[in-house]
Scaffold this motif. Structure first.
Motif, PDB file in Angstrom:
ATOM      1  N   GLU A 193       1.238  11.868  15.364  1.00  0.00           N
ATOM      2  CA  GLU A 193       1.012  12.081  13.930  1.00  0.00           C
ATOM      3  C   GLU A 193       2.295  12.564  13.252  1.00  0.00           C
ATOM      4  OE1 GLU A 193      -2.115  14.948  13.598  1.00  0.00           O
ATOM      5  OE2 GLU A 193      -3.636  13.575  14.384  1.00  0.00           O
ATOM      6  N   SER A 194       2.958  13.515  13.875  1.00  0.00           N
ATOM      7  CA  SER A 194       4.183  14.070  13.307  1.00  0.00           C
ATOM      8  C   SER A 194       5.262  13.001  13.192  1.00  0.00           C
ATOM      9  CB  SER A 194       4.670  15.229  14.185  1.00  0.00           C
ATOM     10  OG  SER A 194       5.875  15.753  13.684  1.00  0.00           O
ATOM     11  N   GLU A 195       5.405  12.193  14.224  1.00  0.00           N
ATOM     12  CA  GLU A 195       6.413  11.130  14.188  1.00  0.00           C
ATOM     13  C   GLU A 195       6.077  10.081  13.129  1.00  0.00           C
ATOM     14  OE1 GLU A 195       9.201  11.483  15.491  1.00  0.00           O
ATOM     15  OE2 GLU A 195       8.835  12.970  17.046  1.00  0.00           O
ATOM     16  N   LEU A 196       4.792   9.767  12.960  1.00  0.00           N
ATOM     17  CA  LEU A 196       4.392   8.834  11.901  1.00  0.00           C
ATOM     18  C   LEU A 196       4.733   9.399  10.525  1.00  0.00           C
ATOM     19  CD1 LEU A 196       0.984   7.538  13.277  1.00  0.00           C
ATOM     20  CD2 LEU A 196       3.035   6.164  12.853  1.00  0.00           C
ATOM     21  N   CYS A 197       4.519  10.691  10.354  1.00  0.00           N
ATOM     22  CA  CYS A 197       4.886  11.317   9.077  1.00  0.00           C
ATOM     23  C   CYS A 197       6.388  11.225   8.843  1.00  0.00           C
ATOM     24  CB  CYS A 197       4.422  12.776   9.051  1.00  0.00           C
ATOM     25  SG  CYS A 197       2.635  12.957   8.905  1.00  0.00           S
TER      26      CYS A 197
END
Length: 108
Positions: free
Chosen positions: A68-72
């Motif tokens: 999720e963090s990397e997608l953000c």
């Protein structure tokens, strides 16, 4: 202030900060911001591989929260790059999403 305003204000601030701390000529800086997207997408892939434990040498090395963090990071990097390319990044994105929605979902 709405969430959308807050998002774009933050994106504009990040872009300005990058511009202030950039020694590259403007055209090169623009190209490097586009290439930064590939780096961030690679980090998404690494996190997914780590979350499912695909690499037997590393095992489960990431969580789905890491993904999720990397997608953000990908989204923010894309918004900063878009803002570097066009002064109306918000309008460009909104118009593009509207076209995608109409093409996929039909008229509103």
């Amino acid at each position: 202030m709405t969430y959308d305003d807050d998002l774009w204000t933050t994106v504009d601030r990040l872009r300005a900060w990058l511009d202030e701390n950039n020694a590259s000529p403007p055209r090169e800086a623009l190209l490097l911001r586009m290439l930064k997207l590939s780096e961030e997408v690679g980090e998404v892939a690494e996190a997914v591989i780590g979350a499912v434990g695909q690499n037997p040498r590393k095992g489960v090395s990431h969580t789905w929260q890491d993904v999720e963090s990397e997608l953000c990071d990908v989204v923010v990097t894309a918004l900063v790059a878009l803002g570097t390319l066009t002064p109306d990044a918000r309008g460009t994105l909104h118009a593009h999403v509207a076209r995608l929605a109409e093409r996929s979902l039909g008229p509103a």
